[in-house]
Every structure is written in C-alpha cells, then in structure tokens.
Design a protein around this motif. Structure first.
Motif, PDB file in Angstrom:
ATOM      1  N   ASP A  60       2.106  -2.723   1.841  1.00 34.32           N
ATOM      2  CA  ASP A  60       1.109  -3.742   1.494  1.00 34.32           C
ATOM      3  C   ASP A  60       0.202  -3.936   2.699  1.00 34.32           C
ATOM      4  O   ASP A  60       0.327  -4.912   3.437  1.00 34.32           O
ATOM      5  CB  ASP A  60       1.831  -5.038   1.117  1.00 34.32           C
ATOM      6  N   SER A  61      -0.685  -2.981   2.903  1.00 32.88           N
ATOM      7  CA  SER A  61      -1.507  -3.008   4.111  1.00 32.88           C
ATOM      8  C   SER A  61      -2.883  -3.592   3.827  1.00 32.88           C
ATOM      9  O   SER A  61      -3.265  -3.770   2.679  1.00 32.88           O
ATOM     10  CB  SER A  61      -1.701  -1.579   4.619  1.00 32.88           C
ATOM     11  N   ASP A 101      -7.151  -2.945   4.685  1.00 31.84           N
ATOM     12  CA  ASP A 101      -7.980  -1.733   4.654  1.00 31.84           C
ATOM     13  C   ASP A 101      -7.689  -0.882   5.898  1.00 31.84           C
ATOM     14  O   ASP A 101      -7.238  -1.407   6.913  1.00 31.84           O
ATOM     15  CB  ASP A 101      -9.474  -2.100   4.664  1.00 31.84           C
ATOM     16  N   HIS A 143      -0.231  -8.865  -6.295  1.00 35.60           N
ATOM     17  CA  HIS A 143       1.185  -8.870  -5.907  1.00 35.60           C
ATOM     18  C   HIS A 143       2.106  -8.413  -7.031  1.00 35.60           C
ATOM     19  O   HIS A 143       3.055  -7.684  -6.799  1.00 35.60           O
ATOM     20  CB  HIS A 143       1.576 -10.254  -5.368  1.00 35.60           C
ATOM     21  N   ASP A 152       1.763 -12.184   4.353  1.00 36.66           N
ATOM     22  CA  ASP A 152       1.587 -13.463   3.652  1.00 36.66           C
ATOM     23  C   ASP A 152       2.804 -13.839   2.809  1.00 36.66           C
ATOM     24  O   ASP A 152       2.981 -14.997   2.448  1.00 36.66           O
ATOM     25  CB  ASP A 152       0.320 -13.411   2.779  1.00 36.66           C
TER      26      ASP A 152
HETATM   27  N1  AG3 Z   1      -3.760  -6.163   1.044  1.00 37.70           N
HETATM   28  C1  AG3 Z   1      -4.878  -5.379   0.555  1.00 37.70           C
HETATM   29  C2  AG3 Z   1      -6.174  -6.015   0.853  1.00 37.70           C
HETATM   30  C3  AG3 Z   1      -7.357  -5.150   0.673  1.00 37.70           C
HETATM   31  C4  AG3 Z   1      -8.574  -5.997   0.711  1.00 37.70           C
HETATM   32  N2  AG3 Z   1      -9.753  -5.251   0.932  1.00 37.70           N
HETATM   33  C5  AG3 Z   1     -10.984  -5.758   0.838  1.00 37.70           C
HETATM   34  N3  AG3 Z   1     -11.161  -6.982   0.430  1.00 37.70           N
HETATM   35  N4  AG3 Z   1     -11.966  -5.001   1.217  1.00 37.70           N
HETATM   36  C6  AG3 Z   1      -3.631  -7.493   0.614  1.00 37.70           C
HETATM   37  C7  AG3 Z   1      -2.442  -8.173   1.192  1.00 37.70           C
HETATM   38  C8  AG3 Z   1      -1.843  -9.132   0.256  1.00 37.70           C
HETATM   39  N5  AG3 Z   1      -0.450  -9.333   0.475  1.00 37.70           N
END
Ligand code: AG3
Length: 275
Positions: free
Chosen positions: A156-157, A159, A63, A87
């Motif tokens: 902030d996506s 995968d 973050h 989140d």
């Molecule tokens: N967003 C990116 C998460 C990517 C996780 N990928 C994985 N573990 N393969 C996170 C959101 C947090 N605000």
C-alpha cells in the motif's frame, strides 16, 4: 471571508482544486511533506508530497479493493504482511478476515502513523488489534532481510516518488517473492494507467518476470481523479477470477462483494493492450 483552495497536480497540464475549510496539520517528516486538511467536499484528507492519499468519505473504496480480492482468492491467508499503509486503513480491512492469525505492517514513516492516530482514529484503531504488529522500518530492507514467510503481501504505497520509488522496482519484487510461502500472493497498488503509465507498465513487467501468474484489476478511487485505478496481483499458484464458493462475504462492507470481485478483473481494451 476568504476562501482557501488546495491544488493537486496530476500532470504538468492537469490539476485539481480542493476547497479547504481548515488546515489541521502541516509538517515535514524525515521522508516527505505531510498535511492533514479538512476539505469542503470529502471530509478530512491526508496529503503526502502534494498527492491526496485518503479522504474520510471515499477511503473505503481503495482500502476494500486493495485487500479483499487477494484475501478471498487465497484459501487460507493466515499470515499477512503490509508494506506501507501507515494510515491503518489496509490493516483495518485485513483484520476483518477471521482466518488471519497475524499481520505484520512495515511503514517507513512513523509520522504517518502518528498523524493517523490523531486525525483518522477510525483507521488507526486497527493498530491496537492483538493480531497486528507494527514495525517502523524500510519495507525494501525488511523483505530483503527477513526470514519470515507470509501467505499474502499487500503493498500500500504512495506514488513512485520519494520514499516509495524502490517499491516499484524489480529487486523489491524478487525479495517479496522469497518472503512468500510456496502458494503466496502479492498485491500492489499499481497507479493510474493514464496519469502514471510508466509506473503501471513497470509493475506489469517486473511482476511478470518474478511470478508465474499476474493479474490486473480495476476500481475507481474517486479522489485520485484517475478514472480507473489499478491493482496488480502476483501469484505463485492461485488465480483470482471469481469469488470462491466456499467462503462467506464479510458483513458490512461498503464496496466489495462477489459481483464486484469478478467485474474488477474485466479490462477495457486500451489497458489490455498495455499488458
Ligand atoms: N496509497 C495510494 C495513493 C496514491 C495517490 N496518488 C495520487 N493521488 N496521485 C494510498 C494509501 C492509503 N492507505
């Protein structure tokens, strides 16, 4: 007593196991499978479609690193748009910048927000901030249709599977460009260049096509088990190489500082060669 282990697949041939001490919630939302578990090693953990998104112990790295490099590069990031990030962790970091006047957040899945309020109050408390507005809506549609203009957009996506697929697409970046002011900047989480090479390369290609400047930087998100994790900035004007002389570092950050800012843009050869 029996032991419970959760498995997370990275590729067909590589997976990671997490010891679970408690399952706090498991549900199928209209968009994805969501679970919140207590892990032995990393504290409370949010999992979407089988991929760990945040753990209590190391969420600060992701973050802080998705937010501060771009927010410190833009000289006046007053109006910010966050796509995804249900989140609340990204919103919490954006609100630490005093010059911010307004943050709009567009999250497609209300259940992520509700679960965060329930199980990650230290992140979700950001939603109550008077400068923040939350829209439960598809981010793709939002940037296509809105007339608002922002200084900074943060994507902030999760995968590129399920609801996030189109957030890695050319049309989305074109609409994001239009939704930025003339000196605006976008930052997107652009995955592991090792495990998600296709997604990483797609982001590079499309952002290069749409923005005059593009920059990749790295951090280590320990629980994404990836080695380097990438973020990519698309910029109309500003270049992020170093922490600006005329700004003061926010107190109390746990990861980001002036030196980390510059260091993050140093890329190993195998990644440089991919650009
Ligand atoms: N967003 C990116 C998460 C990517 C996780 N990928 C994985 N573990 N393969 C996170 C959101 C947090 N605000």
């Amino acid at each position: 007593m029996s032991e419970y282990w959760m498995e997370e697949m990275h590729t067909d041939g590589y997976k990671v196991s997490w010891k679970i001490t408690r399952i706090l919630n498991e549900e199928k939302t209209p968009f994805q499978e969501l679970s919140v578990v207590e892990t032995r090693e990393w504290g409370r953990t949010l999992v979407l479609d089988g991929a760990v998104q945040i753990t209590e112990k190391d969420e600060f790295i992701y973050h802080e690193m998705i937010v501060h490099p771009v927010m410190y590069t833009h000289p006046r990031p007053e109006k910010v748009l966050i796509i995804g990030g249900g989140d609340g962790g990204t919103l919490r970091e954006v609100l630490k910048h005093e010059e911010v006047k307004k943050v709009d957040m567009v999250e497609i899945d209300e259940r992520v927000v509700e679960n965060s309020k329930m199980y990650f109050p230290q992140l979700a408390q950001a939603f109550a901030h008077p400068k923040a507005r939350l829209f439960i809506e598809d981010g793709i549609k939002y940037v296509k249709e809105t007339d608002e203009k922002y200084d900074v957009i943060i994507v902030d996506s999760s995968d590129p599977v399920g609801p996030a697929v189109e957030l890695f697409g050319l049309d989305f970046y074109r609409n994001a460009y239009k939704t930025l002011r003339d000196d605006g900047m976008i930052v997107v989480q652009s995955e592991s260049p090792v495990f998600f090479q296709d997604a990483f390369l797609k982001v590079q290609k499309y952002l290069k096509e749409v923005f005059p400047y593009k920059f990749v930087y790295l951090t280590t998100c320990i629980t994404y088990v990836s080695g380097p994790w990438t973020f990519t900035i698309g910029s109309k004007q500003y270049k992020p190489g170093k922490f600006p002389d005329d700004k003061k570092l926010i107190d109390g950050l746990k990861y980001y500082n002036e030196a980390v800012h510059s260091a993050a843009f140093a890329l190993p050869n195998f990644i440089r060669e991919m650009l």
